[in-house]
Design a protein around this motif. Sequence first.
Motif, PDB file in Angstrom:
ATOM      1  N   VAL A  38       1.010  -0.882   0.203  1.00  0.00           N
ATOM      2  CA  VAL A  38       0.349   0.118  -0.085  1.00  0.00           C
ATOM      3  C   VAL A  38       1.347   1.442   0.144  1.00  0.00           C
ATOM      4  N   LEU A  39       1.882   1.355   0.735  1.00  0.00           N
ATOM      5  CA  LEU A  39       2.838   2.348   0.866  1.00  0.00           C
ATOM      6  C   LEU A  39       3.538   2.571  -0.167  1.00  0.00           C
ATOM      7  N   ALA A  40       4.244   1.207  -1.119  1.00  0.00           N
ATOM      8  CA  ALA A  40       4.042   1.620  -2.683  1.00  0.00           C
ATOM      9  C   ALA A  40       3.320   1.702  -3.169  1.00  0.00           C
ATOM     10  N   ARG A  41       2.095   1.735  -3.552  1.00  0.00           N
ATOM     11  CA  ARG A  41       1.490   2.532  -4.595  1.00  0.00           C
ATOM     12  C   ARG A  41       1.072   4.037  -3.628  1.00  0.00           C
ATOM     13  N   GLU A  42       1.314   4.626  -2.216  1.00  0.00           N
ATOM     14  CA  GLU A  42       0.510   5.967  -2.851  1.00  0.00           C
ATOM     15  C   GLU A  42       1.920   6.438  -2.985  1.00  0.00           C
ATOM     16  N   LEU A  43       3.558   6.167  -2.912  1.00  0.00           N
ATOM     17  CA  LEU A  43       4.817   6.532  -3.008  1.00  0.00           C
ATOM     18  C   LEU A  43       4.716   6.452  -4.439  1.00  0.00           C
ATOM     19  N   ALA A  44       4.443   5.576  -5.391  1.00  0.00           N
ATOM     20  CA  ALA A  44       3.904   5.742  -6.834  1.00  0.00           C
ATOM     21  C   ALA A  44       2.812   7.124  -7.569  1.00  0.00           C
ATOM     22  N   SER A  45       2.051   6.482  -6.627  1.00  0.00           N
ATOM     23  CA  SER A  45       0.608   8.427  -6.509  1.00  0.00           C
ATOM     24  C   SER A  45       1.972   9.619  -6.652  1.00  0.00           C
ATOM     25  N   LEU A  46       2.481   9.601  -6.362  1.00  0.00           N
ATOM     26  CA  LEU A  46       3.376  10.637  -5.824  1.00  0.00           C
ATOM     27  C   LEU A  46       5.068  11.274  -6.685  1.00  0.00           C
ATOM     28  N   GLY A  47       4.972  10.113  -7.720  1.00  0.00           N
ATOM     29  CA  GLY A  47       5.813  10.058  -8.898  1.00  0.00           C
ATOM     30  C   GLY A  47       6.981   8.924  -8.288  1.00  0.00           C
ATOM     31  N   VAL A  48       7.147   8.714  -7.901  1.00  0.00           N
ATOM     32  CA  VAL A  48       8.196   7.813  -6.854  1.00  0.00           C
ATOM     33  C   VAL A  48       7.982   7.155  -7.965  1.00  0.00           C
ATOM     34  N   ALA A  49       8.960   6.414  -8.680  1.00  0.00           N
ATOM     35  CA  ALA A  49       9.673   5.419  -9.439  1.00  0.00           C
ATOM     36  C   ALA A  49      10.730   5.028 -10.023  1.00  0.00           C
ATOM     37  N   ALA A  50      11.188   3.762 -10.341  1.00  0.00           N
ATOM     38  CA  ALA A  50      12.157   3.338 -10.394  1.00  0.00           C
ATOM     39  C   ALA A  50      13.109   4.051 -10.729  1.00  0.00           C
ATOM     40  N   GLY A  51      14.178   3.559  -9.883  1.00  0.00           N
ATOM     41  CA  GLY A  51      15.809   4.486 -10.504  1.00  0.00           C
ATOM     42  C   GLY A  51      15.950   5.663  -9.065  1.00  0.00           C
ATOM     43  N   ASP A  52      14.589   6.213  -8.928  1.00  0.00           N
ATOM     44  CA  ASP A  52      14.559   7.218  -7.647  1.00  0.00           C
ATOM     45  C   ASP A  52      15.150   7.379  -6.406  1.00  0.00           C
TER      46      ASP A  52
END
Length: 492
Positions: A38-52
């Motif tokens: 769940v935390l991964a999905r929320e961070l992804a919604s903030l724009g966090v992506a692979a390599g960040d």
Amino acid sequence: MRLEQHVSGFAKATPEALAVCGPDGDLTYRELDVRADVLARELASLGVAAGDRVVLWVPKSVFAVAVTQAVLRLGAAYVPVDPSAPPARVAALIADCGPAAVVTTGSRISALPPLPALVAEDDLSGWAARPAARPAVERSPDADLAYVLYTSGSTGTPKGVCVSHSAASAFVTWAAAELEVTPSDRLSNHAPLQFDLSVFDLYAAFRSGASVHLVPELSLPRDLVRFVVDHAITVWYSVPSALTMMMEFGHLLDVPRLPLRAVVFAGEVFPVAHLRVLRERLPSAALHNFYGPTETNVCASHRVGDIPADRSEPVPIGTAAAGDEIWAVREDGTIAAPGEEGELVVSGPTLMTGYLGHEPLKGPYATGDVVRRLPEGGFLYLGRRDGMVKVRGYRVEPGEVEAVLHTHPDVLEAAVTVTGSGHLARLVAWVSTRSGQPLRAGEVKRFLAARLAPHLVPDLVRTASRLPRTTNGKVDRRALSEQDNRSERLQP
């Protein structure tokens, strides 16, 4: 295998097994797996992506562990920052590493400059553990980076040590096997997340299906001993000074039935007199000396056997570990033979990829540590080639502290030394002033505490009319150290 994959595996195999225990609660493997998703999905919604990169400026907690798992699941790397570091230092580290997001507590947000994705712990509803599908991840060439650990820098600027999944996994796989960690083990986590000792605590536990128990920060020695007993800790890992304090002031060795089956220490030299007492009190426990700078995590190890009564030297750092190769290079560039001294050099799978913002590491890594090659194999640590020192297990570059001291309006000259050893080691700041008047120790400490991590703030401040110099004009640190050791009028 990537670091985050172990939790998912045990969440399916033994979902109700305890994974992590901390000041903010306990999580089973299934609960940790769900919350990380769940935390991964929320961070992804903030724009966090692979390599960040994602900065974590939060106290050590179960929440912090879950966030590290979430970051890794996105193919990003986490950057843990000392939770007690002053905002100015945190802001400088943020500027240096360029994170896609910063996760912190609500009370700390106002202390930081505006950022694109500044996230308060309370705003992450993932902590409510709503089920959610794992976000899709597109791997990039940079996605093998797992975490970045900042260390003290000799130029006055902290250095970000970049560690890949493959390097961390090489160490963790070896260490879990070396310690024979099983699902029934209960590992302590004494080190803060920004200290490389925490890598073993967390990932050796998760790799083996064991549980990791987060030791509260700033615990007194007696509290640490009580923690070992109350949590039935079977594997303890810390710097030697913590163990020495537990023995001397926490009465560790007076506990009738200690649950410990293995004790691992690293980060500094363990005074042999104290280690001998520990060996005699825990005759059946495995005692391991792990060695390696942050740039290599652990590259050598030594299993401690009986310690003769007449031994005065520390125990060896041992032989190569985790698939690495180690050797000593003499001043003339040749490899040291048995009985000879040289600088320890490391090559192998646990090496960092390089320092953040610098060229990748190519070839072996020269540690700066001076060792003696032993006739029976392995190496004995002797000291440093440069001015770097260890205080309570933390790496301290005097130059970093001195650079900040020189920004004080009344400081003309500054030098930093260490007095004492082991748990009695203290960092001493020597200054001469423009005004010619002594500086108040409390004022200097407050000045430094607003700009440096706590472990870099000197314990003692001494003012001299001028600092002694060598014949080539450099500050004579040996002369200052000799004055420290005479303990003449030390200021608190």
